[in-house]
Design an enzyme around this catalytic site. Structure first.
Site, short mmCIF file in Angstrom:
data_model
loop_
_atom_site.label_atom_id
_atom_site.label_comp_id
_atom_site.label_asym_id
_atom_site.label_seq_id
_atom_site.Cartn_x
_atom_site.Cartn_y
_atom_site.Cartn_z
N GLY A 131 0.67 -0.97 0.16
CA GLY A 131 0.28 -0.27 -0.36
C GLY A 131 1.17 1.45 0.15
O GLY A 131 2.55 0.90 0.21
N HIS A 158 6.89 -3.44 1.33
CA HIS A 158 7.68 -2.62 0.12
C HIS A 158 7.42 -1.55 0.68
O HIS A 158 7.14 -0.77 1.26
CB HIS A 158 5.23 -2.05 -0.39
N GLU A 161 10.13 2.55 -3.41
CA GLU A 161 9.45 2.43 -4.34
C GLU A 161 8.92 3.80 -4.72
O GLU A 161 9.83 4.34 -5.46
CB GLU A 161 7.88 2.35 -3.92
#
Length: 250
Positions: A131, A158, A161
């Protein structure tokens, strides 16, 4: 907008046993046609609980459907990665993590029948912190992820990014990530790049979503300028491969 569109076409429709079974069959049939031998399906069970199903119901439906499919198509192995979405309420994230722990063991309908071939019995094989990255550093979820370490469940984070390499550092050292999703800013820290290489920590790079979210223009032409306000002129995939970092294309 990017994630909202995905929800509209995905989880909002998958609220019944029949819908989940149908979606699973479509995905696995397509995977077999593409000669895929191993697949990890990323899901957020709590997204499918708006019409009466529980997270456990969802997992039992998906596990039993995939187990039956494997019986008919023994060329493919299926596992699941449960998503903890940063922007969700903490209780929703915690419920997904508890579900991952509960279903990380061999709970398949066919457990007794296939005890000799445990790797092929569908199960939850990991948890993915995913997310929106901005405003949700990995360090914020250290306590939430602590039970996963006690059960030795694999973790993907994650990171790097849309934010800098410091988020990758937090993912590695505070959440003990076994994989890094995206890792577009890993190149900012040469020592950390060597660390990932030496300890075989892989990057899951997603060119399509990176292009839409981070505005990379062209992944094949390294001489083009990036669009205005884009964070980098060149997609870092080629550099990571040259440095010996393990990369998957997703």
């Amino acid at each position: 907008i990017y994630t909202d569109t995905g929800n509209f076409g995905g989880s909002l429709l998958l609220q019944t046993k029949v819908a989940l079974e149908t979606a699973m069959h479509c995905l696995l049939n397509a995977s077999v046609k593409d000669n895929i031998r191993y697949i990890e399906i990323r899901i957020s069970p709590m997204n499918y609980c708006q019409e009466g199903l529980s997270a456990s119901d969802v997992m039992n439906i998906l596990l039993e459907t995939s187990a039956r499919f494997i019986q008919e198509h023994p060329s493919i192995t299926v596992n699941f990665v449960i998503i903890a979405t940063r922007s969700k309420e903490m209780e929703v994230m915690r419920e997904n993590i508890n579900t991952a722990i509960a279903f990380s063991k061999d709970t398949s309908f066919f457990k007794e029948e296939r005890r000799h071939d445990a790797i092929r019995v569908p199960r939850v094989c990991g948890v993915d912190l995913a997310g929106k990255e901005e405003g949700f550093n990995p360090s914020q979820f250290k306590d939430l992820f602590e039970p996963l370490h006690r059960y030795f469940i694999k973790i993907t984070i994650h990171a790097g990014e849309t934010e800098g390499s410091h988020n990758i550092w937090e993912a590695l050292y505070l959440l003990h990530a076994n994989r890094i999703g995206h890792g577009l800013k890993l190149y900012q820290d040469e020592n950390m790049m060597e660390y990932l290489r030496d300890f075989h920590i892989s990057l899951e790079m997603c060119p399509t979503s990176n292009r839409r979210i981070c505005r990379y223009r062209d992944f094949s032409d390294t001489h083009r300028n990036s669009p205005e306000n884009a964070p980098d002129a060149v997609y870092p995939l080629h550099r990571y491969l040259k440095e010996g970092v393990a990369v998957t294309i997703n």
